[in-house]
Every structure is written in C-alpha cells, then in structure tokens.
Design a protein around this motif. Structure first.
Motif, PDB file in Angstrom:
ATOM      1  N   ASP A  68      35.713  51.746  66.131  1.00 42.07           N
ATOM      2  CA  ASP A  68      36.904  52.584  66.211  1.00 42.07           C
ATOM      3  C   ASP A  68      38.170  51.758  66.454  1.00 42.07           C
ATOM      4  N   ARG A  69      38.042  50.658  67.168  1.00 39.84           N
ATOM      5  CA  ARG A  69      39.212  49.845  67.526  1.00 39.84           C
ATOM      6  C   ARG A  69      39.551  48.767  66.498  1.00 39.84           C
ATOM      7  N   LEU A  70      38.640  48.471  65.607  1.00 38.03           N
ATOM      8  CA  LEU A  70      38.897  47.407  64.630  1.00 38.03           C
ATOM      9  C   LEU A  70      40.124  47.649  63.758  1.00 38.03           C
ATOM     10  N   PRO A  71      40.322  48.846  63.182  1.00 41.11           N
ATOM     11  CA  PRO A  71      41.497  49.025  62.324  1.00 41.11           C
ATOM     12  C   PRO A  71      42.827  48.857  63.064  1.00 41.11           C
ATOM     13  N   ALA A  72      42.871  49.216  64.339  1.00 42.11           N
ATOM     14  CA  ALA A  72      44.114  49.059  65.102  1.00 42.11           C
ATOM     15  C   ALA A  72      44.384  47.597  65.428  1.00 42.11           C
ATOM     16  N   ARG A  73      43.336  46.845  65.723  1.00 43.39           N
ATOM     17  CA  ARG A  73      43.504  45.435  66.098  1.00 43.39           C
ATOM     18  C   ARG A  73      43.735  44.558  64.878  1.00 43.39           C
ATOM     19  N   PHE A  74      43.056  44.888  63.777  1.00 41.62           N
ATOM     20  CA  PHE A  74      43.147  44.092  62.553  1.00 41.62           C
ATOM     21  C   PHE A  74      43.554  44.991  61.385  1.00 41.62           C
ATOM     22  N   PRO A  75      44.839  45.203  61.187  1.00 43.28           N
ATOM     23  CA  PRO A  75      45.235  46.037  60.042  1.00 43.28           C
ATOM     24  C   PRO A  75      44.889  45.346  58.728  1.00 43.28           C
ATOM     25  N   ALA A  76      44.383  46.122  57.801  1.00 44.04           N
ATOM     26  CA  ALA A  76      43.987  45.573  56.501  1.00 44.04           C
ATOM     27  C   ALA A  76      45.228  45.202  55.698  1.00 44.04           C
ATOM     28  N   PRO A  77      45.151  44.133  54.923  1.00 45.88           N
ATOM     29  CA  PRO A  77      46.303  43.774  54.085  1.00 45.88           C
ATOM     30  C   PRO A  77      46.551  44.835  53.019  1.00 45.88           C
ATOM     31  N   GLU A  78      47.809  44.939  52.635  1.00 47.42           N
ATOM     32  CA  GLU A  78      48.171  45.903  51.602  1.00 47.42           C
ATOM     33  C   GLU A  78      47.526  45.504  50.270  1.00 47.42           C
ATOM     34  N   PRO A  79      46.924  46.463  49.591  1.00 49.20           N
ATOM     35  CA  PRO A  79      46.320  46.113  48.299  1.00 49.20           C
ATOM     36  C   PRO A  79      47.399  45.831  47.262  1.00 49.20           C
ATOM     37  N   GLY A  80      47.138  44.847  46.426  1.00 49.39           N
ATOM     38  CA  GLY A  80      48.070  44.513  45.360  1.00 49.39           C
ATOM     39  C   GLY A  80      47.907  45.466  44.186  1.00 49.39           C
ATOM     40  N   VAL A  81      48.924  45.543  43.376  1.00 53.73           N
ATOM     41  CA  VAL A  81      48.874  46.403  42.196  1.00 53.73           C
ATOM     42  C   VAL A  81      48.163  45.634  41.084  1.00 53.73           C
ATOM     43  N   PRO A  82      47.106  46.208  40.518  1.00 55.11           N
ATOM     44  CA  PRO A  82      46.406  45.509  39.443  1.00 55.11           C
ATOM     45  C   PRO A  82      47.253  45.520  38.170  1.00 55.11           C
ATOM     46  N   PRO A  83      47.004  44.580  37.262  1.00 56.47           N
ATOM     47  CA  PRO A  83      47.753  44.588  36.005  1.00 56.47           C
ATOM     48  C   PRO A  83      47.427  45.839  35.190  1.00 56.47           C
ATOM     49  N   LEU A  84      48.416  46.290  34.415  1.00 57.66           N
ATOM     50  CA  LEU A  84      48.217  47.511  33.632  1.00 57.66           C
ATOM     51  C   LEU A  84      47.214  47.329  32.509  1.00 57.66           C
ATOM     52  N   CYS A  85      47.169  46.140  31.933  1.00 54.18           N
ATOM     53  CA  CYS A  85      46.227  45.874  30.859  1.00 54.18           C
ATOM     54  C   CYS A  85      45.885  44.391  30.889  1.00 54.18           C
ATOM     55  N   PRO A  86      44.779  44.004  30.313  1.00 56.19           N
ATOM     56  CA  PRO A  86      44.456  42.574  30.283  1.00 56.19           C
ATOM     57  C   PRO A  86      45.437  41.823  29.382  1.00 56.19           C
ATOM     58  N   ALA A  87      45.580  40.556  29.653  1.00 59.80           N
ATOM     59  CA  ALA A  87      46.481  39.730  28.845  1.00 59.80           C
ATOM     60  C   ALA A  87      45.967  39.654  27.412  1.00 59.80           C
ATOM     61  N   LEU A  88      46.907  39.731  26.458  1.00 60.27           N
ATOM     62  CA  LEU A  88      46.526  39.634  25.052  1.00 60.27           C
ATOM     63  C   LEU A  88      46.354  38.176  24.673  1.00 60.27           C
ATOM     64  N   ARG A  89      45.247  37.876  24.053  1.00 60.48           N
ATOM     65  CA  ARG A  89      44.968  36.507  23.615  1.00 60.48           C
ATOM     66  C   ARG A  89      44.503  36.548  22.184  1.00 60.48           C
ATOM     67  N   ARG A  90      44.975  35.612  21.435  1.00 60.79           N
ATOM     68  CA  ARG A  90      44.575  35.551  20.040  1.00 60.79           C
ATOM     69  C   ARG A  90      43.198  34.900  19.953  1.00 60.79           C
ATOM     70  N   GLY A  91      42.352  35.454  19.173  1.00 62.56           N
ATOM     71  CA  GLY A  91      41.019  34.906  19.021  1.00 62.56           C
ATOM     72  C   GLY A  91      40.561  34.945  17.584  1.00 62.56           C
ATOM     73  N   SER A  92      39.474  34.297  17.309  1.00 65.06           N
ATOM     74  CA  SER A  92      38.930  34.256  15.962  1.00 65.06           C
ATOM     75  C   SER A  92      37.976  35.423  15.760  1.00 65.06           C
ATOM     76  N   LEU A  93      37.985  35.979  14.590  1.00 68.88           N
ATOM     77  CA  LEU A  93      37.046  37.028  14.277  1.00 68.88           C
ATOM     78  C   LEU A  93      35.734  36.462  13.724  1.00 68.88           C
ATOM     79  N   GLY A  94      35.705  35.164  13.486  1.00 66.62           N
ATOM     80  CA  GLY A  94      34.491  34.534  13.023  1.00 66.62           C
ATOM     81  C   GLY A  94      34.361  34.437  11.517  1.00 66.62           C
ATOM     82  N   TYR A  95      35.455  34.664  10.767  1.00 66.36           N
ATOM     83  CA  TYR A  95      35.392  34.543   9.302  1.00 66.36           C
ATOM     84  C   TYR A  95      35.327  33.076   8.907  1.00 66.36           C
ATOM     85  N   ALA A  96      34.638  32.808   7.840  1.00 64.26           N
ATOM     86  CA  ALA A  96      34.568  31.441   7.332  1.00 64.26           C
ATOM     87  C   ALA A  96      35.923  31.054   6.712  1.00 64.26           C
ATOM     88  N   PRO A  97      36.293  29.762   6.716  1.00 65.64           N
ATOM     89  CA  PRO A  97      37.588  29.357   6.167  1.00 65.64           C
ATOM     90  C   PRO A  97      37.694  29.567   4.679  1.00 65.64           C
TER      91      PRO A  97
END
Length: 84
Positions: free
Chosen positions: A55-84
């Motif tokens: 019962d006393r832990l939350p008062a003695r040790f307040p939890a850090p504020e959660p960060g806001v997660p990114p809205l979407c993953p970063a876009l990265r260019r990749g290969s689709l695997g087609y032959a040259p």
C-alpha cells in the motif's frame, strides 16, 4: 526452506519497482528496506506486513510518467526480392 514474510515483502517490493520502470539503485533499495522496517515496526503480527508494504510503495516511489509511443513505425525502403 520457506521465505519469511519480510523476505516476501522485499521480493514483491523489488518486483514492483522493477516492473514499474524504476531503476533499482542503491538509494532505492535502501529506501525500500526502510519502508519494510517501518511497516514491520508498526505491525503487531506479520500477517498484514505485505499489505502495508504494498500500500505504501506507490506513495514512496512514484512511477515515472509513461512516454508517448510513436504513431507509426518508421518507413524504410526495402527490396521486394525481384531479380535484377
């Protein structure tokens, strides 16, 4: 060998702090031990020791504020695997 209620309180307190994202530094562990000592001194028996500590832990040790997660993953260019 079974753990005493004081050991269980310490284990649960450390687990709570770790899962809350609070780094387990030397000062945090000393403060947790002090909290367990205070709760142990106030209890007549050890029955409600775990409840007092948790019962006393939350008062003695307040939890850090959660960060806001990114809205979407970063876009990265990749290969689709087609032959040259």
């Amino acid at each position: 060998m079974t753990a005493t209620l004081s050991e269980q309180a310490l284990a649960r307190g450390l687990a709570y702090l770790g899962l809350s994202g609070i780094p387990l530094s030397r000062e945090v562990m000393i403060s947790l031990l002090g909290l367990i000592q205070e709760a142990l001194a106030e209890t007549e028996g050890e029955q409600d020791l775990l409840e007092r500590v948790m019962d006393r832990l939350p008062a003695r040790f307040p939890a850090p504020e959660p960060g806001v997660p990114p809205l979407c993953p970063a876009l990265r260019r990749g290969s689709l695997g087609y032959a040259p």
